[in-house]
Design a protein around this motif. Structure first.
Motif, PDB file in Angstrom:
ATOM      1  N   GLU A  15       0.863  -1.176   0.000  1.00 12.14           N
ATOM      2  CA  GLU A  15       0.000   0.000   0.000  1.00 12.14           C
ATOM      3  C   GLU A  15       0.897   1.224   0.000  1.00 12.14           C
ATOM      4  N   LYS A  16       0.411   2.285  -0.602  1.00 13.27           N
ATOM      5  CA  LYS A  16       1.206   3.500  -0.695  1.00 13.27           C
ATOM      6  C   LYS A  16       0.287   4.696  -0.823  1.00 13.27           C
ATOM      7  N   ALA A  17       0.590   5.752  -0.059  1.00 12.84           N
ATOM      8  CA  ALA A  17      -0.108   7.025  -0.256  1.00 12.84           C
ATOM      9  C   ALA A  17       0.473   7.649  -1.522  1.00 12.84           C
ATOM     10  N   LEU A  18      -0.385   8.032  -2.450  1.00 15.88           N
ATOM     11  CA  LEU A  18       0.090   8.555  -3.728  1.00 15.88           C
ATOM     12  C   LEU A  18       0.740   9.922  -3.560  1.00 15.88           C
ATOM     13  N   SER A  19       1.919  10.058  -4.145  1.00 16.08           N
ATOM     14  CA  SER A  19       2.640  11.332  -4.147  1.00 16.08           C
ATOM     15  C   SER A  19       2.070  12.207  -5.260  1.00 16.08           C
ATOM     16  N   PRO A  20       2.468  13.494  -5.306  1.00 19.10           N
ATOM     17  CA  PRO A  20       2.023  14.330  -6.428  1.00 19.10           C
ATOM     18  C   PRO A  20       2.439  13.740  -7.781  1.00 19.10           C
ATOM     19  N   THR A  21       3.631  13.131  -7.846  1.00 22.03           N
ATOM     20  CA  THR A  21       4.104  12.509  -9.088  1.00 22.03           C
ATOM     21  C   THR A  21       3.235  11.322  -9.465  1.00 22.03           C
ATOM     22  N   ASP A  22       2.904  10.476  -8.488  1.00 19.19           N
ATOM     23  CA  ASP A  22       2.084   9.287  -8.754  1.00 19.19           C
ATOM     24  C   ASP A  22       0.700   9.663  -9.269  1.00 19.19           C
ATOM     25  N   ALA A  23       0.097  10.683  -8.671  1.00 20.87           N
ATOM     26  CA  ALA A  23      -1.282  11.054  -8.988  1.00 20.87           C
ATOM     27  C   ALA A  23      -1.372  12.079 -10.114  1.00 20.87           C
ATOM     28  N   GLY A  24      -0.232  12.563 -10.589  1.00 21.67           N
ATOM     29  CA  GLY A  24      -0.225  13.591 -11.623  1.00 21.67           C
ATOM     30  C   GLY A  24      -0.297  13.022 -13.026  1.00 21.67           C
ATOM     31  N   LEU A  62       6.425   2.049 -12.160  1.00 19.68           N
ATOM     32  CA  LEU A  62       5.559   1.489 -13.189  1.00 19.68           C
ATOM     33  C   LEU A  62       5.132   2.638 -14.087  1.00 19.68           C
ATOM     34  N   GLU A  63       5.452   2.513 -15.351  1.00 22.15           N
ATOM     35  CA  GLU A  63       5.080   3.514 -16.349  1.00 22.15           C
ATOM     36  C   GLU A  63       3.721   3.143 -16.926  1.00 22.15           C
ATOM     37  N   GLY A  64       2.952   4.140 -17.358  1.00 19.91           N
ATOM     38  CA  GLY A  64       1.625   3.891 -17.920  1.00 19.91           C
ATOM     39  C   GLY A  64       0.550   3.889 -16.845  1.00 19.91           C
ATOM     40  N   PHE A  65       0.801   4.577 -15.744  1.00 17.58           N
ATOM     41  CA  PHE A  65      -0.077   4.567 -14.577  1.00 17.58           C
ATOM     42  C   PHE A  65      -1.245   5.554 -14.674  1.00 17.58           C
ATOM     43  N   GLU A  66      -1.121   6.562 -15.532  1.00 12.81           N
ATOM     44  CA  GLU A  66      -2.139   7.619 -15.612  1.00 12.81           C
ATOM     45  C   GLU A  66      -3.554   7.110 -15.920  1.00 12.81           C
ATOM     46  N   PRO A  67      -3.745   6.165 -16.853  1.00 11.28           N
ATOM     47  CA  PRO A  67      -5.116   5.680 -17.092  1.00 11.28           C
ATOM     48  C   PRO A  67      -5.752   5.070 -15.837  1.00 11.28           C
ATOM     49  N   TYR A  68      -4.944   4.387 -15.026  1.00 12.43           N
ATOM     50  CA  TYR A  68      -5.457   3.817 -13.777  1.00 12.43           C
ATOM     51  C   TYR A  68      -5.874   4.934 -12.815  1.00 12.43           C
ATOM     52  N   VAL A  69      -5.036   5.943 -12.671  1.00 12.23           N
ATOM     53  CA  VAL A  69      -5.338   7.080 -11.795  1.00 12.23           C
ATOM     54  C   VAL A  69      -6.642   7.741 -12.224  1.00 12.23           C
ATOM     55  N   GLN A  70      -6.789   7.969 -13.522  1.00 12.32           N
ATOM     56  CA  GLN A  70      -7.999   8.615 -14.033  1.00 12.32           C
ATOM     57  C   GLN A  70      -9.225   7.736 -13.841  1.00 12.32           C
ATOM     58  N   SER A  71      -9.100   6.453 -14.116  1.00 13.72           N
ATOM     59  CA  SER A  71     -10.228   5.528 -13.985  1.00 13.72           C
ATOM     60  C   SER A  71     -10.729   5.446 -12.543  1.00 13.72           C
ATOM     61  N   MET A  72      -9.793   5.434 -11.609  1.00 17.96           N
ATOM     62  CA  MET A  72     -10.144   5.309 -10.187  1.00 17.96           C
ATOM     63  C   MET A  72     -10.380   6.658  -9.518  1.00 17.96           C
ATOM     64  N   LYS A  73     -10.168   7.746 -10.292  1.00 13.75           N
ATOM     65  CA  LYS A  73     -10.338   9.112  -9.775  1.00 13.75           C
ATOM     66  C   LYS A  73      -9.478   9.345  -8.534  1.00 13.75           C
ATOM     67  N   LEU A  74      -8.224   8.929  -8.621  1.00 13.95           N
ATOM     68  CA  LEU A  74      -7.296   9.052  -7.508  1.00 13.95           C
ATOM     69  C   LEU A  74      -6.644  10.435  -7.490  1.00 13.95           C
ATOM     70  N   VAL A  75      -6.318  10.882  -6.293  1.00 14.96           N
ATOM     71  CA  VAL A  75      -5.613  12.161  -6.108  1.00 14.96           C
ATOM     72  C   VAL A  75      -4.475  11.943  -5.112  1.00 14.96           C
ATOM     73  N   GLN A  76      -3.614  12.929  -5.037  1.00 12.38           N
ATOM     74  CA  GLN A  76      -2.490  12.877  -4.099  1.00 12.38           C
ATOM     75  C   GLN A  76      -2.999  12.532  -2.694  1.00 12.38           C
ATOM     76  N   GLY A  77      -2.307  11.622  -2.027  1.00 15.96           N
ATOM     77  CA  GLY A  77      -2.668  11.242  -0.676  1.00 15.96           C
ATOM     78  C   GLY A  77      -3.567  10.019  -0.590  1.00 15.96           C
ATOM     79  N   ASP A  78      -4.253   9.678  -1.692  1.00 15.30           N
ATOM     80  CA  ASP A  78      -5.064   8.466  -1.690  1.00 15.30           C
ATOM     81  C   ASP A  78      -4.163   7.253  -1.444  1.00 15.30           C
ATOM     82  N   ILE A  79      -4.693   6.260  -0.804  1.00 14.88           N
ATOM     83  CA  ILE A  79      -3.962   5.010  -0.559  1.00 14.88           C
ATOM     84  C   ILE A  79      -4.362   4.023  -1.636  1.00 14.88           C
ATOM     85  N   GLY A  80      -3.375   3.562  -2.382  1.00 11.27           N
ATOM     86  CA  GLY A  80      -3.636   2.587  -3.430  1.00 11.27           C
ATOM     87  C   GLY A  80      -2.997   1.254  -3.089  1.00 11.27           C
ATOM     88  N   ASN A  81      -3.652   0.168  -3.485  1.00  8.75           N
ATOM     89  CA  ASN A  81      -3.042  -1.150  -3.315  1.00  8.75           C
ATOM     90  C   ASN A  81      -3.395  -2.008  -4.505  1.00  8.75           C
TER      91      ASN A  81
END
Length: 89
Positions: free
Chosen positions: A7-16, A70-89
């Motif tokens: 599990e990881k809290a998404l950073s600005p880079t992860d969620a951007g 992991l490259e190509g993460f943006e479609p997942y972020v958009q699909s799940m409507k994730l933002v910085q600080g969200d916990i993803g697993n």
């Protein structure tokens, strides 16, 4: 059944819009194949809802060490409507 690897809290880079998820080094080295800087490995990763996503495992040098992402993460972020600080697993 899906077993989360970490599990990881998404950073600005992860969620951007950069399209990558920086992996915790301990988890990357434990669960993912060994990889050199010049390599990339396509991976199908299943999310907690059982949907498959195609990412590319890459690494880059960082302070005499390696960072994994992991490259190509943006479609997942958009699909799940994730933002910085969200916990993803």
């Amino acid at each position: 059944m899906v077993t989360p690897l970490f599990e990881k809290a998404l950073s600005p880079t992860d969620a951007g819009t950069g399209g990558r998820l920086v992996l915790p080094k301990i988890c990357a080295e434990k669960f993912f194949p060994s990889i050199d800087v010049a390599e990339s490995i396509p991976m199908v990763v299943q999310d907690s809802e059982g949907k498959d996503w195609l990412f590319t495992l890459r690494t880059w040098p960082n302070n005499k060490s390696q960072m994994y992402y992991l490259e190509g993460f943006e479609p997942y972020v958009q699909s799940m409507k994730l933002v910085q600080g969200d916990i993803g697993n």
